[in-house]
Design an enzyme around this catalytic site. Sequence first.
Site, mmCIF file in Angstrom:
data_model
loop_
_atom_site.group_PDB
_atom_site.id
_atom_site.type_symbol
_atom_site.label_atom_id
_atom_site.label_comp_id
_atom_site.label_asym_id
_atom_site.label_seq_id
_atom_site.Cartn_x
_atom_site.Cartn_y
_atom_site.Cartn_z
ATOM 1 N N ARG A 110 0.881 -1.178 0.000
ATOM 2 C CA ARG A 110 0.000 0.000 0.000
ATOM 3 C C ARG A 110 0.915 1.224 0.000
ATOM 4 O O ARG A 110 1.707 1.411 0.920
ATOM 5 C CB ARG A 110 -0.913 0.009 1.226
ATOM 6 C CG ARG A 110 -1.635 1.329 1.388
ATOM 7 C CD ARG A 110 -2.746 1.292 2.407
ATOM 8 N NE ARG A 110 -3.900 0.586 1.878
ATOM 9 C CZ ARG A 110 -5.136 0.678 2.391
ATOM 10 N NH1 ARG A 110 -5.346 1.457 3.435
ATOM 11 N NH2 ARG A 110 -6.133 0.014 1.867
ATOM 12 N N HIS A 137 -7.388 0.656 -6.374
ATOM 13 C CA HIS A 137 -7.570 -0.176 -5.172
ATOM 14 C C HIS A 137 -8.266 -1.476 -5.612
ATOM 15 O O HIS A 137 -9.432 -1.720 -5.263
ATOM 16 C CB HIS A 137 -8.407 0.587 -4.144
ATOM 17 C CG HIS A 137 -8.394 -0.010 -2.767
ATOM 18 N ND1 HIS A 137 -7.588 -1.076 -2.417
ATOM 19 C CD2 HIS A 137 -9.100 0.311 -1.644
ATOM 20 C CE1 HIS A 137 -7.800 -1.376 -1.148
ATOM 21 N NE2 HIS A 137 -8.709 -0.556 -0.661
ATOM 22 N N GLN A 140 -10.157 -4.071 -3.156
ATOM 23 C CA GLN A 140 -11.473 -3.655 -2.683
ATOM 24 C C GLN A 140 -12.561 -4.080 -3.665
ATOM 25 O O GLN A 140 -13.638 -4.522 -3.279
ATOM 26 C CB GLN A 140 -11.494 -2.124 -2.504
ATOM 27 C CG GLN A 140 -12.812 -1.608 -1.982
ATOM 28 C CD GLN A 140 -13.109 -2.042 -0.559
ATOM 29 O OE1 GLN A 140 -12.276 -1.880 0.324
ATOM 30 N NE2 GLN A 140 -14.282 -2.596 -0.318
ATOM 31 N N ASP A 225 -17.209 7.159 -1.811
ATOM 32 C CA ASP A 225 -15.924 7.055 -1.113
ATOM 33 C C ASP A 225 -15.666 8.418 -0.461
ATOM 34 O O ASP A 225 -16.356 9.404 -0.771
ATOM 35 C CB ASP A 225 -14.808 6.707 -2.127
ATOM 36 C CG ASP A 225 -13.460 6.463 -1.465
ATOM 37 O OD1 ASP A 225 -13.422 6.202 -0.241
ATOM 38 O OD2 ASP A 225 -12.425 6.555 -2.165
ATOM 39 N N CYS A 265 -16.293 1.626 0.538
ATOM 40 C CA CYS A 265 -15.126 0.808 0.892
ATOM 41 C C CYS A 265 -14.742 0.970 2.363
ATOM 42 O O CYS A 265 -14.084 0.108 2.925
ATOM 43 C CB CYS A 265 -13.952 1.149 -0.020
ATOM 44 S SG CYS A 265 -13.381 2.853 0.116
ATOM 45 N N ARG A 293 -13.476 -8.637 2.187
ATOM 46 C CA ARG A 293 -12.054 -8.396 1.889
ATOM 47 C C ARG A 293 -11.248 -9.644 2.272
ATOM 48 O O ARG A 293 -10.332 -10.058 1.571
ATOM 49 C CB ARG A 293 -11.536 -7.190 2.693
ATOM 50 C CG ARG A 293 -12.151 -5.846 2.306
ATOM 51 C CD ARG A 293 -11.731 -5.395 0.926
ATOM 52 N NE ARG A 293 -10.293 -5.336 0.773
ATOM 53 C CZ ARG A 293 -9.526 -4.306 1.153
ATOM 54 N NH1 ARG A 293 -10.076 -3.237 1.690
ATOM 55 N NH2 ARG A 293 -8.213 -4.335 0.966
HETATM 56 N N1 NVA Z 1 -9.884 6.768 -1.560
HETATM 57 C C1 NVA Z 1 -9.552 6.324 -0.234
HETATM 58 C C2 NVA Z 1 -9.795 4.857 -0.092
HETATM 59 C C3 NVA Z 1 -9.507 4.308 1.286
HETATM 60 C C4 NVA Z 1 -9.694 2.825 1.369
HETATM 61 C C5 NVA Z 1 -8.094 6.660 0.053
HETATM 62 O O1 NVA Z 1 -7.259 6.462 -0.841
HETATM 63 O O2 NVA Z 1 -7.801 7.119 1.145
HETATM 64 N N1 CP Z 2 -11.243 -0.107 2.460
HETATM 65 C C1 CP Z 2 -9.978 -0.147 2.915
HETATM 66 O O1 CP Z 2 -9.037 -0.431 2.160
HETATM 67 O O2 CP Z 2 -9.840 0.085 4.238
HETATM 68 P P1 CP Z 2 -8.487 0.299 5.042
HETATM 69 O O3 CP Z 2 -7.903 1.626 4.589
HETATM 70 O O4 CP Z 2 -8.891 0.309 6.480
HETATM 71 O O5 CP Z 2 -7.537 -0.813 4.729
#
Ligand code: NVA
Ligand code: CP
Length: 311
Positions: A110, A137, A140, A225, A265, A293
Site C-alpha cells: 500500500r 484499489h 477492494q 468514497d 469501501c 475483503r
Molecule cells: N480513496 C480512499 C480509499 C480508502 C480505502 C483513500 O485512498 O484514502
Molecule cells: N477499504 C480499505 O481499504 O480500508 P483500510 O484503509 O482500512 O484498509
Amino acid sequence: MSNIQSTKIRHFLTLMDFSKAELAQLIQRAIELKTMWKQGKQYEPLKNQTLAMIFEKSSTRTRVSFEAGMTQLGGHAMFLSPNDTQLGRGEPIEDAARVISRMVDVVMIRTFGHDTVEKFAEYSKVPVINALTDSYHPCQLLADMMTYVEHRGSIKGKTVSYIGDGNNMCHSWMNAARQFDFHLNIACPEGYDPDQELQDELGDQITIHRDVMLAAKGSDLIVTDVWASMGQEEEQKIREAAFASYQVNAAVMAQANADALFMHCLPAHREEEVTAEVLEGKQSVVWDEAENRLHAQKALLEALVIGLPIS
Ligand code: NVA
Ligand code: CP
C-alpha cells in the site's frame, strides 16, 4: 521460499491483470472459501509461506484481512512499515524488491504512486499485490463484486452509480465495469474527474454526470468514497465545499431502483459523503463488503501463490 511457484509470475496491480474469466472464477472461489471458513473447515494450502505487507499509508481492513487471511491459509504475514524498515530511510524500491522477494512468497504493498508498485513488481521474484495506490484499489473491488453476487447475483448488464471523487476507488470501479460488464455512472464535480485516458478507454460504458440525482436514477448499486483520500488531508476543507452537493442521502437512494444496494469501501465520514441513515440503512451492505475483503483476498493469495484456480 516456495518451490511450487509457477515459472511465470502473476501480479495483481490492477483488475486488468486478470482476464474476465479468471476474475469470475476468483469471485466464485472466494464464496467457496467463505463457506468453508463459516463451516469451520481447516484449509491450509499456504503452510510455511510468508506474505510481506508493506504499508506506507494507514489501514484497518486491508491489514487485518490480509494478516488474518494468511493465518487461516496456514501461512504467516509480516507487517513492514517505512518507520521500521530501510524503505523509510531511502533504500531504493528496486533494491527492497530484490531483497524482500528472495525471502518471502508473496508481497502486498500500500503506497502513494502507482509507479512504486509497478517498479516493485518489475524487480520482484514473487507475486506482488496492489493493496491501494493513489490510482487504484483493486482488492477492494474483488470484495465489492463478491458482495454484489452474494446479494443480487450477476452484475453483468446492471447499472452502478459511483458518486464522489474521481480517485483510486473510482478508477477501480471503471476497471470493474470493463471486466464485469456493467454500466458505470460517475457523478463528480468539475475538476475532480477520473483519469481522462481511462475515460477514453471506457468510452460509452461510463457516463459522467454533474447532477447526483440524474446519476442515481435507475441504478442497481450506489457507491461512494471519502472526499479527501489519504495524502489529501490538507485539502479537506476545499473538498468539503466542492463535494457539498455530492452526498449520498435518502433522496439520492430514492432515485435508484427499489432493490438497489449501497456500498462504501470504508472508512466512512458520516454526514459528509454519506448520511448515517443510508450507511446504517437496509440497502447498505458495507459490513458484508468489509468482511469479504478477507475471503476475496484469500482466493487471490491462493491463486497467485499456488496457481489455482487460475491456470
Ligand atoms: N480513496 C480512499 C480509499 C480508502 C480505502 C483513500 O485512498 O484514502
Ligand atoms: N477499504 C480499505 O481499504 O480500508 P483500510 O484503509 O482500512 O484498509
